[in-house]
Structure formats: structure tokens, C-alpha cells
Motif scaffolding. Structure first.
Motif, PDB file in Angstrom:
ATOM      1  N   GLY A 110     -68.775   9.633   8.882  1.00  0.00           N
ATOM      2  CA  GLY A 110     -69.912   9.890   8.013  1.00  0.00           C
ATOM      3  C   GLY A 110     -70.476   8.658   7.332  1.00  0.00           C
ATOM      4  O   GLY A 110     -71.362   8.768   6.487  1.00  0.00           O
ATOM      5  N   ASN A 141     -67.607  11.333   4.936  1.00  0.00           N
ATOM      6  CA  ASN A 141     -66.691  12.472   5.074  1.00  0.00           C
ATOM      7  C   ASN A 141     -65.685  12.577   3.940  1.00  0.00           C
ATOM      8  O   ASN A 141     -65.036  13.611   3.780  1.00  0.00           O
ATOM      9  N   LYS A 212     -61.561  19.155   4.629  1.00  0.00           N
ATOM     10  CA  LYS A 212     -62.011  18.628   3.345  1.00  0.00           C
ATOM     11  C   LYS A 212     -61.479  19.406   2.140  1.00  0.00           C
ATOM     12  O   LYS A 212     -61.778  19.061   1.000  1.00  0.00           O
TER      13      LYS A 212
END
Length: 278
Positions: A110, A141, A212
Motif C-alpha cells: 500500500g 496497509n 488488519k
């Protein structure tokens, strides 16, 4: 970036590898049938990235005219623009952006080019990227903005000023993905879950939430009927993802929902990862 660090980059290695091969005795002396010299063939994406890394603009333009994707990436998701930022090559950064490179493209983690630049402390490149549309509120991320990983006080101050000038709420930006996923999950709970796969990785929303630690999102997805054992293109289940990223609570939730503890990905068995967190 130091010369040693630059020399370790994947595109730089490819450029050097190609150069060594072309100059080698093996290449000059090897012959195929019918008297034709054999040539090693590199994938088009590798050739393009190598040309960019070596600063060969004429070759880059030739490849673009032949249909090369200026945003092509290596196995880590790094584009030529990412690499030019890491290499502190403002000239190539400008060249790529002027020819349409995506200034907000994320790599596999990311990280946008601005993230890469901020982490290296290259002020001139950071300012140029921002002037050409780089998103100072982009989140990687790990939920980090470029300002969160700024290498120097000068970089941090500049990025924070950009955030303030734009009236951006940094905490809202960091939590935006989880909020959007929570909204989608609520909708799926009412209308039925949509197991949409990420086109590049094959990951589902449950993979992302597990990796996450978005516990509320996970709860809603599982209530909506998300497949607890869905595998991505590398064979990873949500449990692999949660275990790899150290999300203990996410692992526990998946186990409570009777996930398959014996499923293996394409690389390593799940048990080697999961039991590190028990």
C-alpha cells in the motif's frame, strides 16, 4: 539512498544482469542452429523497469510506444516511479510523471511513491509529487500516512503543513478503510455477502479484515456468511492472513467459526504461523 542500497534494488539488479549478459563472452560466442546467435529473453515488464532504473529515456520511450505499461510493477508491486523515488532520481521521476505515471499507485504493502519518498527523506521529490497530485492522506496497509513514516523533521513538517492546509483529519484518513469496510459489511449483512476477489491477489474482504484486525468488520462478514476458508491466489485463507500479521483476536474469532486448521497455502503450513500467537 546509498550506492549499496541502490544496488540491491530489484530493477537495478535486472539492469545490471541484462548488461552483464549482453557484454558476456557467452552471449557473444553462443550460437544456435542455422547460425543464429541465441539471445536471452527477459519479460517485457522487467525490460521496462530495467530501462527506467538505468535512466535510458530513449529506450523507455521506445518501449512505451510498443505498448509497455508505464505503471508496470515488479513482484513487490513497485513501479518505475516508486523506484525512481527510492533512488532519489528526480529527473526520472519528472520524466515518468510527465508521461502519465500514476503518482498514487500503491505497492503490495500500500505504499505510494510519496510514502517511499517520505521514508527516504527526499524533499525535492516529495514536493514535486505533491505538486502533481500525490495524495498526502494516502494510507498504506499498516494504516500509515506518508507523514507517519517521514525520515526527517523537515519532511514531517512539510507533509503536516500540507495536511493542515487541506483541512485533512489525519485520524479519519487512517481509519477510512475500516469505516468503508464496516459500511459494506453492514450492507452485506442485510443483502447477502459478496465474495468479490481482489483481481491481483484473490483476497476477499475477510482476508483484509483478518490481516488488519478489523474485528467489527469480521463479525459482520461472518454473520453475513463470508467463507471462512476462502483461499486467495497463493492459497492463503483469512486465518493465514491473521496469523502472519500477528492478529491474535482475529485468529481466535476464525477458530471459533470452525475454520479449517489444516489448510495449507502455496508456501508454508498454517500451523507454523498460527501457534506463534497462542
Amino acid at each position: 539512498m546509498s550506492q549499496d542500497a541502490r544496488s540491491s534494488s530489484a530493477p537495478f539488479k535486472r539492469a545490471e544482469q541484462l548488461k552483464r549478459w549482453e557484454e558476456s563472452e557467452t552471449n557473444r560466442e553462443s550460437s544456435a542452429l542455422d547460425g543464429k546467435t541465441r539471445k536471452i529473453k527477459f519479460p517485457p515488464g522487467c525490460v521496462f523497469l530495467a530501462a527506467c532504473a538505468s535512466g535510458d529515456k530513449e529506450e523507455v520511450l521506445r518501449l512505451l510506444k510498443k505498448g509497455a505499461d508505464i505503471d508496470t510493477t515488479n513482484v513487490d508491486g513497485l513501479s518505475a516511479l516508486h523506484q525512481a523515488c527510492i533512488d532519489d532520481n528526480l529527473d526520472m521521476v519528472e520524466f515518468l510523471v510527465e508521461h502519465g505515471a500514476d503518482v498514487n499507485k500503491g505497492d503490495n504493502e500500500g505504499w505510494t511513491p510519496l510514502h517511499a519518498t517520505a521514508s527516504c527523506g527526499f524533499m525535492s521529490i516529495a514536493k514535486y509529487l505533491i505538486e502533481h497530485g500525490a495524495n498526502v492522506a494516502a494510507v498504506n496497509n499498516d494504516g500509515e500516512l506518508p507523514v507517519d513514516i517521514a525520515e526527517s523533521d523537515e519532511m514531517e513538517d512539510m507533509l503536516q503543513q500540507q495536511i493542515d492546509d487541506r483541512g485533512i483529519d489525519a485520524d479519519d484518513a487512517r481509519n477510512e478503510e475500516e469505516r468503508l469496510m464496516l459500511s459494506d459489511a453492514k450492507n452485506w449483512l442485510i443483502n447477502g455477502v459478496e465474495e468479490k476477489l481482489h483481481p491481483k491477489t484473490g483476497a476477499t474482504a475477510l482476508h483484509v479484515a483478518a490481516a488488519k484486525g478489523y474485528i467489527k468488520v469480521m463479525d459482520l462478514l461472518l454473520q453475513a456468511g463470508a467463507n471462512v476458508d476462502m483461499q486467495d491466489f497463493d492459497g492463503w485463507t483469512p486465518l493465514h492472513a491473521a496469523a502472519h500479521w500477528g492478529q491474535r483476536e482475529a485468529c481466535e474469532i476464525l477458530v471459533e467459526h470452525i475454520c479449517d486448521l489444516d489448510m495449507k497455502n502455496c508456501v508454508v503450513s498454517y500451523e507454523l504461523l498460527f501457534f506463534q500467537f497462542l
